[in-house]
Scaffold this motif. Structure first.
Motif, PDB file in Angstrom:
ATOM      1  N   MET A   1       0.847  -1.199   0.000  1.00 53.60           N
ATOM      2  CA  MET A   1       0.000   0.000   0.000  1.00 53.60           C
ATOM      3  C   MET A   1       0.881   1.246   0.000  1.00 53.60           C
ATOM      4  SD  MET A   1      -2.850   1.267   2.797  1.00 53.60           S
ATOM      5  CE  MET A   1      -3.944  -0.119   2.538  1.00 53.60           C
ATOM      6  N   THR A   2       0.586   2.186  -0.889  1.00 56.46           N
ATOM      7  CA  THR A   2       1.353   3.433  -0.929  1.00 56.46           C
ATOM      8  C   THR A   2       0.886   4.372   0.175  1.00 56.46           C
ATOM      9  OG1 THR A   2      -0.188   4.551  -2.418  1.00 56.46           O
ATOM     10  CG2 THR A   2       1.547   3.206  -3.426  1.00 56.46           C
ATOM     11  N   THR A   3       1.689   5.402   0.408  1.00 60.30           N
ATOM     12  CA  THR A   3       1.327   6.392   1.429  1.00 60.30           C
ATOM     13  C   THR A   3       0.002   7.062   1.089  1.00 60.30           C
ATOM     14  OG1 THR A   3       3.664   6.814   1.899  1.00 60.30           O
ATOM     15  CG2 THR A   3       2.083   8.481   2.611  1.00 60.30           C
ATOM     16  N   TYR A   4      -0.195   7.410  -0.176  1.00 60.68           N
ATOM     17  CA  TYR A   4      -1.436   8.074  -0.574  1.00 60.68           C
ATOM     18  C   TYR A   4      -2.640   7.161  -0.340  1.00 60.68           C
ATOM     19  CZ  TYR A   4      -5.042  10.137  -3.523  1.00 60.68           C
ATOM     20  OH  TYR A   4      -6.226  10.669  -3.993  1.00 60.68           O
ATOM     21  N   GLN A   5      -2.512   5.896  -0.725  1.00 61.80           N
ATOM     22  CA  GLN A   5      -3.615   4.955  -0.514  1.00 61.80           C
ATOM     23  C   GLN A   5      -3.932   4.808   0.963  1.00 61.80           C
ATOM     24  OE1 GLN A   5      -1.825   1.614  -2.559  1.00 61.80           O
ATOM     25  NE2 GLN A   5      -3.237   1.811  -4.295  1.00 61.80           N
ATOM     26  N   PHE A   6      -2.880   4.761   1.775  1.00 63.82           N
ATOM     27  CA  PHE A   6      -3.089   4.640   3.221  1.00 63.82           C
ATOM     28  C   PHE A   6      -3.838   5.856   3.769  1.00 63.82           C
ATOM     29  CE2 PHE A   6      -1.491   5.841   7.451  1.00 63.82           C
ATOM     30  CZ  PHE A   6      -2.038   4.797   8.189  1.00 63.82           C
ATOM     31  N   LEU A   7      -3.395   7.051   3.399  1.00 64.22           N
ATOM     32  CA  LEU A   7      -4.004   8.276   3.929  1.00 64.22           C
ATOM     33  C   LEU A   7      -5.466   8.430   3.505  1.00 64.22           C
ATOM     34  CD1 LEU A   7      -1.062  10.803   3.453  1.00 64.22           C
ATOM     35  CD2 LEU A   7      -1.835   9.748   5.576  1.00 64.22           C
ATOM     36  N   THR A   8      -5.825   7.841   2.389  1.00 64.94           N
ATOM     37  CA  THR A   8      -7.207   7.975   1.913  1.00 64.94           C
ATOM     38  C   THR A   8      -8.110   6.837   2.361  1.00 64.94           C
ATOM     39  OG1 THR A   8      -6.546   6.916  -0.174  1.00 64.94           O
ATOM     40  CG2 THR A   8      -6.572   9.328  -0.107  1.00 64.94           C
ATOM     41  N   THR A   9      -7.525   5.726   2.817  1.00 62.56           N
ATOM     42  CA  THR A   9      -8.347   4.565   3.180  1.00 62.56           C
ATOM     43  C   THR A   9      -8.293   4.206   4.665  1.00 62.56           C
ATOM     44  OG1 THR A   9      -6.551   3.004   2.670  1.00 62.56           O
ATOM     45  CG2 THR A   9      -8.088   3.568   0.881  1.00 62.56           C
ATOM     46  N   ALA A  10      -7.398   4.843   5.422  1.00 60.42           N
ATOM     47  CA  ALA A  10      -7.195   4.440   6.817  1.00 60.42           C
ATOM     48  C   ALA A  10      -8.130   5.134   7.800  1.00 60.42           C
ATOM     49  CB  ALA A  10      -5.744   4.693   7.227  1.00 60.42           C
ATOM     50  N   TRP A  11      -9.068   5.918   7.302  1.00 64.46           N
ATOM     51  CA  TRP A  11     -10.048   6.544   8.193  1.00 64.46           C
ATOM     52  C   TRP A  11     -11.015   5.476   8.698  1.00 64.46           C
ATOM     53  CZ3 TRP A  11     -10.152  11.779   9.496  1.00 64.46           C
ATOM     54  CH2 TRP A  11      -9.204  12.569   8.821  1.00 64.46           C
ATOM     55  N   ARG A  12     -11.242   5.446   9.994  1.00 64.72           N
ATOM     56  CA  ARG A  12     -12.128   4.457  10.595  1.00 64.72           C
ATOM     57  C   ARG A  12     -13.403   5.153  11.059  1.00 64.72           C
ATOM     58  NH1 ARG A  12      -7.925   0.828  14.280  1.00 64.72           N
ATOM     59  NH2 ARG A  12      -6.595   0.155  12.563  1.00 64.72           N
ATOM     60  N   TRP A  13     -14.429   5.030  10.280  1.00 63.06           N
ATOM     61  CA  TRP A  13     -15.676   5.746  10.578  1.00 63.06           C
ATOM     62  C   TRP A  13     -16.455   4.978  11.632  1.00 63.06           C
ATOM     63  CZ3 TRP A  13     -15.232  10.419   8.952  1.00 63.06           C
ATOM     64  CH2 TRP A  13     -14.453  10.683   7.828  1.00 63.06           C
ATOM     65  N   ASN A  14     -16.060   5.187  12.874  1.00 67.30           N
ATOM     66  CA  ASN A  14     -16.652   4.500  14.024  1.00 67.30           C
ATOM     67  C   ASN A  14     -18.014   5.098  14.333  1.00 67.30           C
ATOM     68  OD1 ASN A  14     -17.289   3.781  16.781  1.00 67.30           O
ATOM     69  ND2 ASN A  14     -15.163   3.076  16.962  1.00 67.30           N
ATOM     70  N   SER A  15     -19.060   4.320  14.147  1.00 66.11           N
ATOM     71  CA  SER A  15     -20.420   4.837  14.325  1.00 66.11           C
ATOM     72  C   SER A  15     -20.679   5.245  15.771  1.00 66.11           C
ATOM     73  CB  SER A  15     -21.448   3.792  13.878  1.00 66.11           C
ATOM     74  OG  SER A  15     -21.287   2.599  14.604  1.00 66.11           O
ATOM     75  N   ILE A  16     -20.099   4.530  16.723  1.00 63.89           N
ATOM     76  CA  ILE A  16     -20.317   4.874  18.140  1.00 63.89           C
ATOM     77  C   ILE A  16     -19.727   6.245  18.440  1.00 63.89           C
ATOM     78  CG2 ILE A  16     -19.744   4.247  20.513  1.00 63.89           C
ATOM     79  CD1 ILE A  16     -19.802   1.325  19.656  1.00 63.89           C
ATOM     80  N   LEU A  17     -18.514   6.507  17.940  1.00 65.10           N
ATOM     81  CA  LEU A  17     -17.889   7.809  18.174  1.00 65.10           C
ATOM     82  C   LEU A  17     -18.664   8.931  17.500  1.00 65.10           C
ATOM     83  CD1 LEU A  17     -14.063   7.080  17.829  1.00 65.10           C
ATOM     84  CD2 LEU A  17     -15.338   7.581  19.905  1.00 65.10           C
ATOM     85  N   LEU A  18     -19.143   8.679  16.293  1.00 67.22           N
ATOM     86  CA  LEU A  18     -19.897   9.708  15.577  1.00 67.22           C
ATOM     87  C   LEU A  18     -21.216  10.017  16.276  1.00 67.22           C
ATOM     88  CD1 LEU A  18     -19.222   8.592  11.889  1.00 67.22           C
ATOM     89  CD2 LEU A  18     -18.166  10.488  13.133  1.00 67.22           C
ATOM     90  N   ILE A  19     -21.897   8.982  16.780  1.00 59.41           N
ATOM     91  CA  ILE A  19     -23.138   9.198  17.531  1.00 59.41           C
ATOM     92  C   ILE A  19     -22.842   9.967  18.817  1.00 59.41           C
ATOM     93  CG2 ILE A  19     -24.961   8.041  18.840  1.00 59.41           C
ATOM     94  CD1 ILE A  19     -24.843   5.798  16.721  1.00 59.41           C
ATOM     95  N   PHE A  20     -21.762   9.589  19.488  1.00 60.24           N
ATOM     96  CA  PHE A  20     -21.365  10.300  20.712  1.00 60.24           C
ATOM     97  C   PHE A  20     -21.129  11.781  20.428  1.00 60.24           C
ATOM     98  CE2 PHE A  20     -17.810  12.045  23.176  1.00 60.24           C
ATOM     99  CZ  PHE A  20     -18.346  11.981  24.457  1.00 60.24           C
ATOM    100  N   CYS A  21     -20.422  12.083  19.332  1.00 62.00           N
ATOM    101  CA  CYS A  21     -20.155  13.483  18.990  1.00 62.00           C
ATOM    102  C   CYS A  21     -21.445  14.232  18.662  1.00 62.00           C
ATOM    103  CB  CYS A  21     -19.186  13.556  17.816  1.00 62.00           C
ATOM    104  SG  CYS A  21     -17.496  13.078  18.240  1.00 62.00           S
ATOM    105  N   ALA A  22     -22.354  13.572  17.965  1.00 59.87           N
ATOM    106  CA  ALA A  22     -23.635  14.212  17.641  1.00 59.87           C
ATOM    107  C   ALA A  22     -24.418  14.522  18.910  1.00 59.87           C
ATOM    108  CB  ALA A  22     -24.450  13.303  16.716  1.00 59.87           C
ATOM    109  N   LEU A  23     -24.437  13.575  19.848  1.00 58.54           N
ATOM    110  CA  LEU A  23     -25.129  13.806  21.123  1.00 58.54           C
ATOM    111  C   LEU A  23     -24.438  14.907  21.928  1.00 58.54           C
ATOM    112  CD1 LEU A  23     -25.885  10.116  22.200  1.00 58.54           C
ATOM    113  CD2 LEU A  23     -27.520  11.819  21.339  1.00 58.54           C
TER     114      LEU A  23
END
Length: 258
Positions: A1-23
């Motif tokens: 995996m290249t650095t660019y591919q890593f930076l664009t795919t390594a985001w972990r969209w954790n639904s629990i964290l996103l719900i916590f932030c919304a609340l």
């Protein structure tokens, strides 16, 4: 995996964290709609998400000790400070919580957050267990909040005086610098899990080859991050205390009438 591919795919969209932030956003605006400072709160949430769902978190999850250190700095020193700055100036803690506002408790919490979680056993456990990692994240945020309350409490009367605040911050900086120096020059790995990462993302070749980050160099960078950038944060807070000190009105001496 290249650095660019890593930076664009390594985001972990954790639904629990996103719900916590919304609340958290909903709760903040319901409670402090007209009295708070939402820009600081928004910044705190952005930094919180960068620490926990960005490539920083992916690298901290068993790949790089230095990324783990960046994550710690964000969760202990940046997010809690921004949250406290976002609170209305009239806010005061309820009586049961005031026992946690003693300066000794705050100092131990702030310094202990770094020393405790860099004990080899706990450091390795947090890098390999999601449960321990969640406990670590929660404790870092709480301990950071207790630490910063001493100098960033919403009400000026509940903060340390500027002189005491400077000593409080300087000694905390010294204690963390000592740990940073130990990590930088330690002949053995503090967190052995980072010596032989499990290459879940196919990034190990890029990290070791293209980036040149061997496990020893990685630990040295992690120690330097604790040693230098962390102390810059403390120095910034010390300068703020000096400005606060000089902004106090000078005592007026009473002139006796002849």
């Amino acid at each position: 995996m290249t650095t660019y591919q890593f930076l664009t795919t390594a985001w972990r969209w954790n639904s629990i964290l996103l719900i916590f932030c919304a609340l958290a956003v909903a709760g903040y605006f319901l409670a402090f709609r007209r009295r708070g400072r939402p820009a600081y709160f928004s910044a705190a949430l952005v930094v919180f998400l960068v620490a926990l769902i960005s490539p920083v978190n992916a690298l901290a999850d068993g790949y790089l000790f230095s990324a783990h250190m960046v994550q710690h700095i964000l969760l202990v020193l940046i997010v809690p400070a921004l949250v406290l700055l976002s609170l209305p100036r009239s806010l005061s803690l309820q009586r049961p919580l005031r026992r946690f506002t003693h300066p000794v408790v705050g100092w131990i919490a702030g310094v202990g957050a770094m020393w405790l979680w860099h004990a080899p056993t706990l450091c390795n456990a947090a890098a390999t267990s999601r449960t321990v990692s969640a406990i670590q994240t929660t404790s870092l945020l709480l301990m950071g909040s207790v630490f910063w309350w001493q100098v960033l409490a919403p009400r000026d009367a509940e903060r340390l005086s500027p002189g005491v605040g400077i000593v409080y911050l300087f000694t905390a900086c010294t204690a963390c610098s000592i740990l940073g120096i130990i990590l930088t020059f330690a002949p053995v790995s503090i967190c052995s899990v980072y010596q032989h990462p499990v290459d879940r993302l196919g990034m190990l070749g890029t990290i070791r080859g293209n980036w040149g980050l061997t496990s020893d160099r990685d630990q040295q960078i992690g120690g330097l991050l604790m040693w230098v950038p962390m102390c810059l944060i403390y120095v910034t807070a010390i300068l703020a205390q000096l400005a606060r000190w000089h902004s106090y009105p000078a005592p007026q001496t009473e002139k006796s009438n002849a």
